[in-house]
Design a protein around this motif. Structure first.
Motif, PDB file in Angstrom:
ATOM      1  N   PRO A 239       0.812  -1.218   0.000  1.00 32.29           N
ATOM      2  CA  PRO A 239       0.000   0.000   0.000  1.00 32.29           C
ATOM      3  C   PRO A 239       0.847   1.271   0.000  1.00 32.29           C
ATOM      4  N   SER A 240       2.013   1.218   0.653  1.00 31.82           N
ATOM      5  CA  SER A 240       2.874   2.411   0.711  1.00 31.82           C
ATOM      6  C   SER A 240       3.335   2.820  -0.677  1.00 31.82           C
ATOM      7  N   ALA A 241       3.611   1.843  -1.529  1.00 31.65           N
ATOM      8  CA  ALA A 241       4.029   2.146  -2.894  1.00 31.65           C
ATOM      9  C   ALA A 241       2.904   2.816  -3.675  1.00 31.65           C
ATOM     10  N   LEU A 242       1.681   2.387  -3.431  1.00 28.63           N
ATOM     11  CA  LEU A 242       0.530   2.996  -4.111  1.00 28.63           C
ATOM     12  C   LEU A 242       0.353   4.444  -3.678  1.00 28.63           C
ATOM     13  N   VAL A 243       0.563   4.720  -2.371  1.00 28.27           N
ATOM     14  CA  VAL A 243       0.494   6.098  -1.892  1.00 28.27           C
ATOM     15  C   VAL A 243       1.574   6.938  -2.560  1.00 28.27           C
ATOM     16  N   ALA A 244       2.801   6.394  -2.607  1.00 27.52           N
ATOM     17  CA  ALA A 244       3.928   7.138  -3.176  1.00 27.52           C
ATOM     18  C   ALA A 244       3.703   7.456  -4.654  1.00 27.52           C
ATOM     19  N   THR A 245       3.296   6.449  -5.436  1.00 28.75           N
ATOM     20  CA  THR A 245       3.099   6.674  -6.869  1.00 28.75           C
ATOM     21  C   THR A 245       1.896   7.568  -7.134  1.00 28.75           C
ATOM     22  N   GLY A 246       0.833   7.402  -6.300  1.00 21.89           N
ATOM     23  CA  GLY A 246      -0.342   8.248  -6.474  1.00 21.89           C
ATOM     24  C   GLY A 246      -0.031   9.708  -6.209  1.00 21.89           C
ATOM     25  N   LEU A 247       0.730   9.981  -5.154  1.00 21.63           N
ATOM     26  CA  LEU A 247       1.093  11.360  -4.842  1.00 21.63           C
ATOM     27  C   LEU A 247       2.111  11.912  -5.832  1.00 21.63           C
ATOM     28  N   LYS A 248       2.988  11.059  -6.370  1.00 18.93           N
ATOM     29  CA  LYS A 248       3.953  11.505  -7.392  1.00 18.93           C
ATOM     30  C   LYS A 248       3.212  12.061  -8.601  1.00 18.93           C
ATOM     31  N   SER A 249       2.210  11.317  -9.069  1.00 16.13           N
ATOM     32  CA  SER A 249       1.443  11.780 -10.224  1.00 16.13           C
ATOM     33  C   SER A 249       0.709  13.081  -9.921  1.00 16.13           C
ATOM     34  N   ALA A 250       0.156  13.169  -8.693  1.00 13.91           N
ATOM     35  CA  ALA A 250      -0.588  14.363  -8.318  1.00 13.91           C
ATOM     36  C   ALA A 250       0.327  15.581  -8.221  1.00 13.91           C
ATOM     37  N   ILE A 251       1.538  15.385  -7.677  1.00 12.26           N
ATOM     38  CA  ILE A 251       2.488  16.498  -7.558  1.00 12.26           C
ATOM     39  C   ILE A 251       2.919  16.980  -8.937  1.00 12.26           C
ATOM     40  N   GLU A 252       3.198  16.049  -9.815  1.00  8.55           N
ATOM     41  CA  GLU A 252       3.629  16.415 -11.173  1.00  8.55           C
ATOM     42  C   GLU A 252       2.535  17.170 -11.917  1.00  8.55           C
ATOM     43  N   SER A 253       1.284  16.848 -11.601  1.00  8.64           N
ATOM     44  CA  SER A 253       0.180  17.535 -12.280  1.00  8.64           C
ATOM     45  C   SER A 253       0.052  18.993 -11.837  1.00  8.64           C
ATOM     46  N   LEU A 254       0.678  19.343 -10.704  1.00 10.59           N
ATOM     47  CA  LEU A 254       0.626  20.728 -10.251  1.00 10.59           C
ATOM     48  C   LEU A 254       1.453  21.650 -11.153  1.00 10.59           C
ATOM     49  N   GLY A 255       2.467  21.085 -11.811  1.00  6.76           N
ATOM     50  CA  GLY A 255       3.283  21.872 -12.735  1.00  6.76           C
ATOM     51  C   GLY A 255       4.122  22.947 -12.051  1.00  6.76           C
ATOM     52  N   ILE A 256       4.648  22.661 -10.869  1.00  6.19           N
ATOM     53  CA  ILE A 256       5.480  23.633 -10.159  1.00  6.19           C
ATOM     54  C   ILE A 256       6.841  23.722 -10.831  1.00  6.19           C
ATOM     55  N   SER A 257       7.209  24.909 -11.233  1.00  3.72           N
ATOM     56  CA  SER A 257       8.449  25.121 -11.980  1.00  3.72           C
ATOM     57  C   SER A 257       9.663  24.710 -11.154  1.00  3.72           C
TER      58      SER A 257
END
Length: 396
Positions: A239-257
């Motif tokens: 489950p920890s890997a799913l949290v990590a990958t899910g948040l990775k995608s969400a962070i990247e979608s923010l588009g922070i320079s």
């Protein structure tokens, strides 16, 4: 030789009568008290043993009373948890019905609210003797469950009953974050700052104590992303890997320079953040329980919202069921231990009786025999006292 000053026969008869009277007094005392050994003078060693055992029996009886009190407290918590499960199931039925478009969502929303308030009422009233194990007001309770004696050394053991905060969802002590670089983590919160041009940091997620419905969120310079664990996630191998990958995608979608997020397959629960954007970034994390207080946020006003609520209610039912099961097994444990201690008390009481109690049949037979001996002794003493009078005939 016959002497009027020394009557040996009377002296012997008197001593015999005194012995009989002493034995008769002891027998009458046994009959009146029911004990062969009622004081230390009767048999000091046995009396001492019996008093130690009587103290142990008193202690065991107190432990049994404590266990019965604990069992009653746990029973109230179990019944309340079972009631919560039942009401959550009713809420899930409503959410399933609300997933359709052609229903009265307003009425169903009102029913959901009423059930949510009912759940809070049940949890709030689930107290026994002032102790509530479900509302977050207690950390649990501990009680003596047994003790043993070796000479003058007493060894005790205790049973601990955990509080399960159904009202706020904190069923166990949970931790969601651990930090390895430039971070501060306290279990359910996380904080670090990424330097403007060379800031790096790692976030490690720990889902070992989380449950379905729990949410892990990160806020990066005011922008928030989150991941909610589903029942399927918790059933997966990592489950920890799913949290990590899910948040990775969400962070990247923010588009922070300038912000990059790396995910290492060899460390499946860790994200590595790097900032080269020229502006320092603050990263904070927050963990949220899927507790009963979240019931107020359940939405069945639309079919889409209701469908999302079905999954959350499933997680809540699973958690409440686990709480009810815990208190059910604990109640059985306390009941079994109380029964054992009661049986032990009875066995020790029987043992004490075999040491000090009088055999009433034997005492009754002895009393009759001693009363007869007393009468004969009195008669013998009377005859012996009359012997000096025979000397008078010599002087006639």
């Amino acid at each position: 030789m016959t002497s009027i000053l020394t009557n040996s026969s009377a002296m012997v008869a008197l001593q015999t009568l005194k012995s009989i009277n002493g034995n008769l007094s002891d027998t009458q005392n046994q009959i009146s008290t029911g004990k062969a050994i009622s004081s230390a003078k009767d048999n000091a060693a046995v009396w001492s043993i019996s008093k130690v055992m009587e103290t142990d029996v008193s202690t065991i009886d107190s432990i049994t009373s404590s266990l019965n009190l604990g069992q009653s407290t746990v029973s109230v918590a179990r019944q309340a948890a079972e009631s919560v499960v039942s009401k959550l199931q009713s809420m899930q039925e409503i959410a399933v019905n609300a997933s359709s478009d052609n229903v009265d969502h307003s009425t169903l929303t009102e029913q959901m609210g009423q059930l949510a308030e009912s759940i809070k009422s049940v949890i709030g009233s689930a107290q026994f003797n002032g102790l509530n194990l479900l509302d977050g007001s207690s950390s649990g309770m501990s009680m003596l469950s047994s003790f043993s004696r070796s000479g003058n050394t007493i060894t005790t053991s205790s049973l601990t009953v955990e509080a399960k905060d159904l009202l706020n969802g904190a069923y166990v002590a949970k931790s969601a974050f651990t930090g390895t670089t430039g971070a501060s983590a306290t279990g359910d919160t996380f904080a670090m700052t990424l330097d403007a041009t060379t800031g790096t940091g790692d976030i490690t997620f720990d889902t070992s104590t989380l449950a379905a419905g729990d949410t892990v969120s990160l806020t990066i310079s005011g922008q928030k992303v989150s991941y909610t664990l589903s029942a399927e996630d918790m059933a997966s191998t990592s489950p920890s890997a799913l949290v990590a990958t899910g948040l990775k995608s969400a962070i990247e979608s923010l588009g922070i320079s300038g912000l990059t997020v790396d995910y290492d397959d060899t460390s499946a629960d860790t994200l590595s953040l790097s900032n080269t954007g020229g502006t320092a970034l603050s990263v904070t994390g927050q963990y949220a329980n899927a507790g009963s207080t979240d019931l107020a946020t359940l939405d069945v006003s639309t079919s889409t919202a209701a469908a999302a609520s079905v999954e959350k209610l499933s997680a809540l039912i699973s958690q409440a069921t686990a709480v009810a099961s815990y208190y059910g097994s604990t109640e059985t444990q306390l009941s079994d231990q109380a029964d054992f201690m009661s049986t032990l008390s009875d066995a020790m009481t029987t043992g004490i009786g075999s040491l000090v109690d009088a055999d009433m049949e034997e005492a009754s037979a002895r009393l009759t025999a001693l009363q007869t001996q007393q009468q004969l002794g009195i008669q013998a003493l009377s005859i012996a006292n009359q012997q000096p009078q025979t000397i008078l005939s010599l002087f006639k």
